[in-house]
Design an enzyme around this catalytic site. Structure first.
Site, PDB file in Angstrom:
ATOM      1  CG  ASP A   1      -2.878   3.834  -2.005  1.00 50.97           C
ATOM      2  OD1 ASP A   1      -3.810   2.325  -1.939  1.00 50.97           O
ATOM      3  OD2 ASP A   1      -3.020   4.615  -1.314  1.00 50.97           O
TER       4      ASP A   1
ATOM      5  CG  ASP B   1      -2.042   1.003   1.107  1.00 46.42           C
ATOM      6  OD1 ASP B   1      -3.114   0.487   1.244  1.00 46.42           O
ATOM      7  OD2 ASP B   1      -1.319   2.437   0.875  1.00 46.42           O
ATOM      8  CG  LEU B   2       1.470   3.098  -3.515  1.00 44.88           C
ATOM      9  CD1 LEU B   2       0.756   4.447  -5.201  1.00 44.88           C
ATOM     10  CD2 LEU B   2       2.860   2.405  -3.552  1.00 44.88           C
TER      11      LEU B   2
END
Ligand SMILES: Nc1nc2c(ncn2[C@@H]2O[C@H](COP(=O)(O)OP(=O)(O)OP(=O)(O)O)[C@@H](O)[C@H]2O)c(=O)[nH]1
Length: 368
Positions: free
Chosen positions: A285, A242-243
């Site tokens: 994301d 996960d960004l």
């Protein structure tokens, strides 16, 4: 590449059938143009006038006359007239001359046309009627109730043979061409449908923005990797990525910048993993990396470090630099789950642990 038709409003099957009907119309029209003088010639040679073939000759003249305006005729007439004319002409020929004319050829082609252009039930009913008439004519000849108006002498004459051979060749050539065209168009249509089906499958299996596999395809690959790992006594690592800071980049630089960043991350993931591994985008994301045939946990941890470093490299957007991070949660098959859903859930939980303890790092799932 030939187009089936530029008119996209009509269903493709109808367009193909209309094309076939038009070819068939030309076939029957040319047939009539040749048959009329031949019939007159034959009847004159027999000295009988046009008595037997008069109705069919009249119908043939009518067909030639309406050819220029055939597109304006009601569909049922446009489709029905050519097979009806062939079948009636053939039956009239059989009735008049027995098997010594080209009646049988016309009956066969009339049946083929009827079954091709008419709805199935109507076509079958029409063909059944045509062949019932053929059988009745045959029985009448066998019993002697009907007799051809000429004997062996005329049957072996040039007039009779020219008529029979010419009409048979004409019908064979025209209708074979029309049927070949029909098949080719159907083949084109089938290929088009197959291409569209492949496109739909590709859209369902891939993320439109990055081109990476979606969760749907990634899940299939994960299941295959797990089956293979059982056979090779290796493990599979699932890295849930996960960004970090993506929302801020999106909000400050705009959605376009966010899209560009997502594509850049996808590219970096692809560069980081082996071609046998899978990098997928499974959410806004959120990305997933599946490592096949992992022998030691350390290899997966090194990959997590590599991915974090790759994503941390700033992304250039116009005059600005986008700074992102990545929180990575890892689960292993078989120890952390037997199904793709459980493995993903456990990798997700590990990722949340990273988020809670400061982000931009990795963690392996543990039950505690
Ligand atoms: N540009 C762009 N943005 C997207 C897309 N899909 C989701 N987003 C955005 O991505 C953001 C994801 O939010 P968060 O997960 O909270 O982002 P974050 O800043 O990394 O936060 P943490 O995950 O808590 O570290 C949201 O603002 C979504 O609107 C997309 O396809 N393109």
């Amino acid at each position: 590449m030939e187009q089936i038709s530029p008119d996209t409003s009509a269903p493709p099957q109808r367009l193909i059938r209309d094309k076939f009907v038009d070819r068939m119309w030309w076939c029957v029209c040319s047939y009539c143009m040749v048959v009329i003088p031949l019939v007159i010639w034959r009847e004159a040679a027999l000295g009988g006038g046009l008595t037997r073939m008069a109705p069919v000759t009249a119908l043939s003249v009518l067909t030639i006359a309406v050819t220029p305006i055939r597109q304006r005729l009601p569909q049922v007439v446009r489709q029905g007239l050519p097979p009806a004319l062939l079948a009636l002409g053939g039956l009239a020929g059989l009735y008049s001359y027995g098997l010594q004319g080209s009646g049988m050829t016309a009956v066969i082609f009339g049946s083929v046309c009827a079954i091709t252009v008419a709805p199935l039930r109507t076509g079958v009913a029409a063909v059944a009627l045509i062949w019932l008439a053929v059988i009745m004519i045959a029985i009448s000849y066998v019993r002697g109730a009907l007799q051809a108006p000429f004997g062996v002498e005329f049957a072996s004459s040039a007039v009779n043979w020219v008529g029979t051979v010419t009409t048979t060749i004409l019908l064979t050539v025209y209708l074979s061409a029309a049927i070949a065209d029909y098949q080719r168009s159907t083949g084109l249509l089938l290929r088009k449908v197959e291409r569209q089906r492949d496109q739909i499958a590709a859209l369902a299996n891939h993320d439109a923005l990055t081109g990476l596999p979606s969760w749907r395809l990634a899940r299939d690959r994960l299941e295959m990797a797990c089956s293979q790992a059982v056979r090779t006594h290796t493990r599979v690592a699932v890295l849930f990525i996960d960004l970090d800071g993506f929302k801020a980049a999106n909000d400050s630089c705009g959605h376009q910048a966010g899209d560009l960043a997502l594509r850049a991350v996808a590219q970096r993931l692809l560069e980081a993993v082996r071609t046998t591994d899978t990098a997928a985008r499974i959410g806004g994301d959120e990305f997933l990396v599946i490592l096949n045939g992992v022998e030691a946990e350390a290899a997966a941890l090194r990959m997590a470090e590599k991915i974090i470093a790759a994503i941390a490299t700033p992304i250039r957007y116009q005059e600005r630099q986008l700074h992102l991070g990545a929180s990575v949660g890892i689960s292993f098959f078989p120890e952390h789950g037997q199904s793709s859903e459980i493995l993903l859930e456990h990798a997700d939980q590990a990722m949340y642990r990273v988020k809670r303890s400061g982000k931009n790092d990795y963690a392996v799932f543990h039950d505690a």
